[in-house]
Design an enzyme around this catalytic site. Structure first.
Site, PDB file in Angstrom:
ATOM      1  N   ARG A  86      71.139 112.075 -23.936  1.00 42.01           N
ATOM      2  CA  ARG A  86      70.776 111.520 -25.248  1.00 42.01           C
ATOM      3  C   ARG A  86      69.767 110.374 -25.174  1.00 42.01           C
ATOM      4  O   ARG A  86      69.427 109.796 -26.205  1.00 42.01           O
ATOM      5  CB  ARG A  86      72.033 111.066 -25.981  1.00 42.01           C
ATOM      6  CG  ARG A  86      72.980 112.227 -26.202  1.00 42.01           C
ATOM      7  CD  ARG A  86      74.192 111.871 -27.020  1.00 42.01           C
ATOM      8  NE  ARG A  86      75.180 112.955 -26.905  1.00 42.01           N
ATOM      9  CZ  ARG A  86      76.401 112.923 -27.419  1.00 42.01           C
ATOM     10  NH1 ARG A  86      76.805 111.857 -28.079  1.00 42.01           N
ATOM     11  NH2 ARG A  86      77.223 113.921 -27.270  1.00 42.01           N
ATOM     12  N   PRO A 120      80.010 105.801 -20.587  1.00 44.11           N
ATOM     13  CA  PRO A 120      80.402 104.855 -19.553  1.00 44.11           C
ATOM     14  C   PRO A 120      80.608 103.434 -20.056  1.00 44.11           C
ATOM     15  O   PRO A 120      79.714 102.849 -20.682  1.00 44.11           O
ATOM     16  CB  PRO A 120      79.238 104.919 -18.552  1.00 44.11           C
ATOM     17  CG  PRO A 120      78.091 105.465 -19.312  1.00 44.11           C
ATOM     18  CD  PRO A 120      78.645 106.302 -20.403  1.00 44.11           C
ATOM     19  N   GLU A 121      81.793 102.917 -19.829  1.00 41.90           N
ATOM     20  CA  GLU A 121      82.087 101.504 -20.064  1.00 41.90           C
ATOM     21  C   GLU A 121      82.352 100.881 -18.687  1.00 41.90           C
ATOM     22  O   GLU A 121      82.037 101.500 -17.674  1.00 41.90           O
ATOM     23  CB  GLU A 121      83.286 101.358 -21.014  1.00 41.90           C
ATOM     24  CG  GLU A 121      83.039 102.032 -22.359  1.00 41.90           C
ATOM     25  CD  GLU A 121      84.223 101.944 -23.323  1.00 41.90           C
ATOM     26  OE1 GLU A 121      84.978 100.971 -23.256  1.00 41.90           O
ATOM     27  OE2 GLU A 121      84.384 102.873 -24.132  1.00 41.90           O
ATOM     28  N   ARG A 151      82.013 101.438 -36.677  1.00 36.26           N
ATOM     29  CA  ARG A 151      82.603 102.097 -35.518  1.00 36.26           C
ATOM     30  C   ARG A 151      83.997 102.577 -35.870  1.00 36.26           C
ATOM     31  O   ARG A 151      84.757 101.873 -36.555  1.00 36.26           O
ATOM     32  CB  ARG A 151      82.739 101.140 -34.313  1.00 36.26           C
ATOM     33  CG  ARG A 151      81.526 100.300 -34.004  1.00 36.26           C
ATOM     34  CD  ARG A 151      80.317 101.102 -33.998  1.00 36.26           C
ATOM     35  NE  ARG A 151      79.993 101.753 -32.760  1.00 36.26           N
ATOM     36  CZ  ARG A 151      79.161 101.241 -31.877  1.00 36.26           C
ATOM     37  NH1 ARG A 151      78.716 100.018 -31.989  1.00 36.26           N
ATOM     38  NH2 ARG A 151      78.774 101.958 -30.852  1.00 36.26           N
ATOM     39  N   LYS A 195      78.218  96.585 -18.509  1.00 38.26           N
ATOM     40  CA  LYS A 195      77.790  97.972 -18.361  1.00 38.26           C
ATOM     41  C   LYS A 195      76.412  98.085 -17.710  1.00 38.26           C
ATOM     42  O   LYS A 195      75.888  99.178 -17.573  1.00 38.26           O
ATOM     43  CB  LYS A 195      77.772  98.661 -19.731  1.00 38.26           C
ATOM     44  CG  LYS A 195      79.105  98.569 -20.474  1.00 38.26           C
ATOM     45  CD  LYS A 195      78.981  99.067 -21.903  1.00 38.26           C
ATOM     46  CE  LYS A 195      80.157  98.616 -22.743  1.00 38.26           C
ATOM     47  NZ  LYS A 195      79.962  98.900 -24.176  1.00 38.26           N
TER      48      LYS A 195
END
Length: 312
Positions: free
Chosen positions: A134, A2-3, A300, A62
């Site tokens: 997670r 989710p962003e 990243r 977020k």
DNA sequence: AGATACCCCTGTTAGC
DNA sequence: TGCTAACAGGGGTATC
């Protein structure tokens, strides 16, 4: 993962369904990592939320939080310690979904969902279940304090109160009160990759790997360009491109790239099919047909089109 | 204060 | 086929 568009989709789900409702009970079982920032552990969480009426569902970047009305509606039989007066504003119930957190609206008596970590049952037989595979996400109550700039704290409220501990989270790319001059200054003074700066939640929040790559593609800027090499005009174009992609994604209910993101009804978003670069390394660019490149920037992955993103 | 490395976690995928 | 290793992600923390 989710962003901003995914968290905002959830915020709207919750706002439409939780305002005015009271938290009746809190499940006793949880995962220790979920509460790792909760001062006082589950007992304190319980004390801070049970009997509270939800008055706002707010998002900055977020981060998501619920504000409560000032007066607690304690179940009969439980008495408040009158030695300690109610603070002016109760603590907010804060959520960060990490990369696999979900907030699901379910029937209060329904069986536990997979990876369910917390369940808040509500006054009307509904419940809010917090799930996280997670456990990068976390849940905790935090006192509210006035925002530094005096403006409303985020989407979903007109009150200028931010949970303590989130002061370092900048306003997000869709926030009308985002300090653009500060963003420009932070970019201008750095030699780091523009992509890294986009992901820095202390400069402008809400952007994760998906929307960073998509925004860079849309504004034709290569992700490894040193932030300080961009003109203010280019930074402005980039931020507007990210915002536009996010507004578009919001209309689709967000991006469900690997099924980790679903809205509060358990449904995925439909934006994955609209992505131009994220997750498409080696596949043909939708604009020019050349295979998309993938590199690693500050740990990243970054996918981009070396032909369509000429600014380096 | 900025840059950097590292850590947390687990389901999926790549590679042997 | 079955195993292991790499990978993905956000943000907090520690160190320089």
């Amino acid at each position: 993962m989710p962003e901003l568009p995914e968290v905002e989709t959830i915020r709207r789900n919750l706002e439409a369904n939780l305002l005015g409702k009271t938290i009746a009970t809190l499940s006793e079982s949880t995962h220790p990592r979920t509460l790792r920032y909760q001062v006082g552990g589950i007992d304190r969480l319980h004390r801070d939320v049970v009997g509270r009426e939800i008055s706002a569902v707010v998002r900055r970047g977020k981060f998501l939080w619920m504000e409560f009305s000032g007066i607690a509606q304690r179940p009969s039989g439980e008495t408040e310690n009158t030695e300690v007066p109610e603070p002016d504003s109760p603590p907010a119930l804060c959520f960060h979904l990490g990369m696999s957190g979900q907030l699901r609206l379910v029937e209060g008596a329904s069986p536990g969902l997979r990876h369910e970590r917390l369940r808040f049952t509500l006054s009307d037989s509904q419940a809010l279940a917090y799930c996280d595979q997670r456990t990068f996400g976390h849940v905790e109550t935090r006192p509210l304090a006035p925002t530094a700039d005096g403006y409303p704290a985020g989407a979903g409220t007109t009150r200028a109160f931010l949970p303590v501990g989130l002061e370092h989270i900048a306003r997000d790319v869709l926030d009308p009160y985002l300090d653009l001059e500060r963003v420009f200054a932070k970019f201008r003074s750095s030699r780091r990759a523009v992509k890294t700066k986009l992901l820095d939640q202390g400069i402008v929040s809400g952007i994760g790997n998906i929307y960073a790559d998509e925004g860079l593609f849309a504004s034709r800027i290569r992700p490894f360009t040193p932030a300080g090499d961009l003109s203010q005009r280019e930074v402005s174009r980039l931020l507007e491109a990210v915002a536009e992609v996010m507004r578009h994604a919001l209309e689709f209910g967000g991006t469900s790239f690997d099924k980790l993101y679903v809205n509060s009804w358990g449904n995925p978003g439909d934006f994955a099919s609209e992505l131009n670069v994220y997750g498409r390394a080696g596949k043909p660019c939708h604009h020019c047909g050349k295979p998309l490149d993938k590199i690693v920037i500050d740990g990243r992955s970054a996918v981009f089109c070396s032909h369509c993103e000429p600014t380096a």
